[in-house]
Enzyme design. Structure first.
Site, PDB file in Angstrom:
ATOM      1  N   LYS A  69      11.598   5.581  53.722  1.00 27.37           N
ATOM      2  CA  LYS A  69      11.906   4.399  54.531  1.00 27.37           C
ATOM      3  C   LYS A  69      10.826   4.053  55.562  1.00 27.37           C
ATOM      4  O   LYS A  69      10.727   2.914  55.992  1.00 27.37           O
ATOM      5  CB  LYS A  69      13.243   4.587  55.267  1.00 27.37           C
ATOM      6  CG  LYS A  69      14.439   4.602  54.341  1.00 27.37           C
ATOM      7  CD  LYS A  69      15.731   4.712  55.124  1.00 27.37           C
ATOM      8  CE  LYS A  69      16.917   4.866  54.209  1.00 27.37           C
ATOM      9  NZ  LYS A  69      18.196   4.830  54.917  1.00 27.37           N
ATOM     10  N   ASP A 105      20.455  -0.870  57.389  1.00 25.74           N
ATOM     11  CA  ASP A 105      21.206   0.340  57.783  1.00 25.74           C
ATOM     12  C   ASP A 105      21.967   0.094  59.089  1.00 25.74           C
ATOM     13  O   ASP A 105      23.090   0.548  59.263  1.00 25.74           O
ATOM     14  CB  ASP A 105      20.262   1.529  57.994  1.00 25.74           C
ATOM     15  CG  ASP A 105      19.801   2.131  56.680  1.00 25.74           C
ATOM     16  OD1 ASP A 105      20.529   1.996  55.682  1.00 25.74           O
ATOM     17  OD2 ASP A 105      18.712   2.731  56.668  1.00 25.74           O
TER      18      ASP A 105
END
Ligand code: ATR
Length: 278
Positions: A69, A105
């Site tokens: 990420k 997220d």
């Protein structure tokens, strides 16, 4: 699913990736809307080459998971402001070769929590100060929560508190601060296989007034959540963060409103299937 020469491809990259629930959710959504899309998982170690390849193949959307990420930010053309601030992206949209990274997220984690409580003005203890914690505290702060971070390494907690202008940094044994919280969120890997027998804090710290949220979703019911539930505390399962994070990804990739019910049903069925096969 009728795959043909016009099918648009989306994927997830991660290492490992075999456990991923993204293909199940996204494909269920395509099917429900009759979209000519397909979603697959790629086990990727070389992120640079993978992104180059996905760009060359004109893959429409890329979901990015652990441990890539942060690294993906180096290889995209644009990063939106939120992903920049969090320092990580879990979503890349490809518009004719132009790659834009974003982060869902934080919205996923907030949305899951919003289903059981309001957030503004609530005192939250975030356990952990790693990558997952960054997305969670970003969302909480934006929503007006009072955020304390408890972490094994105090220095990492202090850095996070400083960077996101949070309330306070503590270690995981700070019973007083944990007991006083309205909401406790575990963002550490403690409780996840193979550490499924452990809890990030002693379960004696949990109270019935707490709302306990564990972003670990394998197993779905961690020891922390089990203990909280036994006390009568409200719990939020980690798969909900995943689910609510997948909805904006689906919408960014397909430009269609996500069929939420069908996607959630597919996710629940898959989790149930995995549990029975375990
Ligand atoms: P992620 O990106 O998934 O959040 P990470 O950045 O490696 O992963 O962060 C892991 C977090 O879990 C950290 O807060 C870490 O604490 P440290 O800062 O002290 O390393 C925490 N963590 C990992 N294993 C732990 C354990 N056994 N006990 C307590 N905390 C742990």
């Amino acid at each position: 699913m009728n795959i043909n020469a016009k099918t648009k491809l989306c994927c997830i990259i991660g290492d490992p990736v075999e456990h991923s629930l993204s293909p199940i959710m996204h494909n269920a959504g395509y099917q429900a809307l009759g979209l000519n899309f397909a979603f697959v998982a790629f086990h990727v170690k070389d992120v640079k080459k993978a992104i180059e390849g996905l760009r060359a193949l004109n893959v429409r959307g890329i979901v990015v998971t652990v441990p890539h990420k942060i690294e993906v930010l180096k290889y995209v053309d644009n990063t939106d402001e939120t992903a920049k601030k969090i320092g990580a992206a879990n979503t890349i949209v490809n518009d004719n070769g132009m790659l834009t990274a974003s982060n869902t997220d934080w919205t996923g984690s907030l949305e899951a929590l919003r289903k059981v409580t309001s957030i503004a003005g609530k005192t939250v203890v975030v356990l952990g100060a790693g990558g997952a914690a960054r997305a969670v505290v970003y969302g909480l702060k934006k929503e007006g929560a009072i955020v304390n971070v408890c972490n094994r390494t105090i220095q990492n907690a202090e850095e996070l508190v400083e960077e996101f202008d949070l309330n306070g940094a503590y270690t995981l044994d700070n019973k007083e601060i944990i007991i006083k919280a309205d909401i406790i969120i575990n963002t550490t890997s403690v409780g996840m296989e193979p550490k499924q027998d452990e809890t990030p804090i002693p379960v004696e710290y949990l109270q019935s007034h707490h709302i306990v949220y564990d972003i670990v979703y394998v197993p779905k019911e961690t020891e922390l959540l089990k203990a909280a539930k036994n006390l009568g505390a409200k719990v939020v399962y980690g798969d909900k963060m995943l689910f609510y994070g997948a909805i904006p990804q689906f919408e960014l990739f397909t430009q269609n409103k996500a069929p939420i019910k069908e996607m959630e049903k597919a996710l629940d069925l898959e989790i149930e299937r995995k549990k029975n096969n375990a």
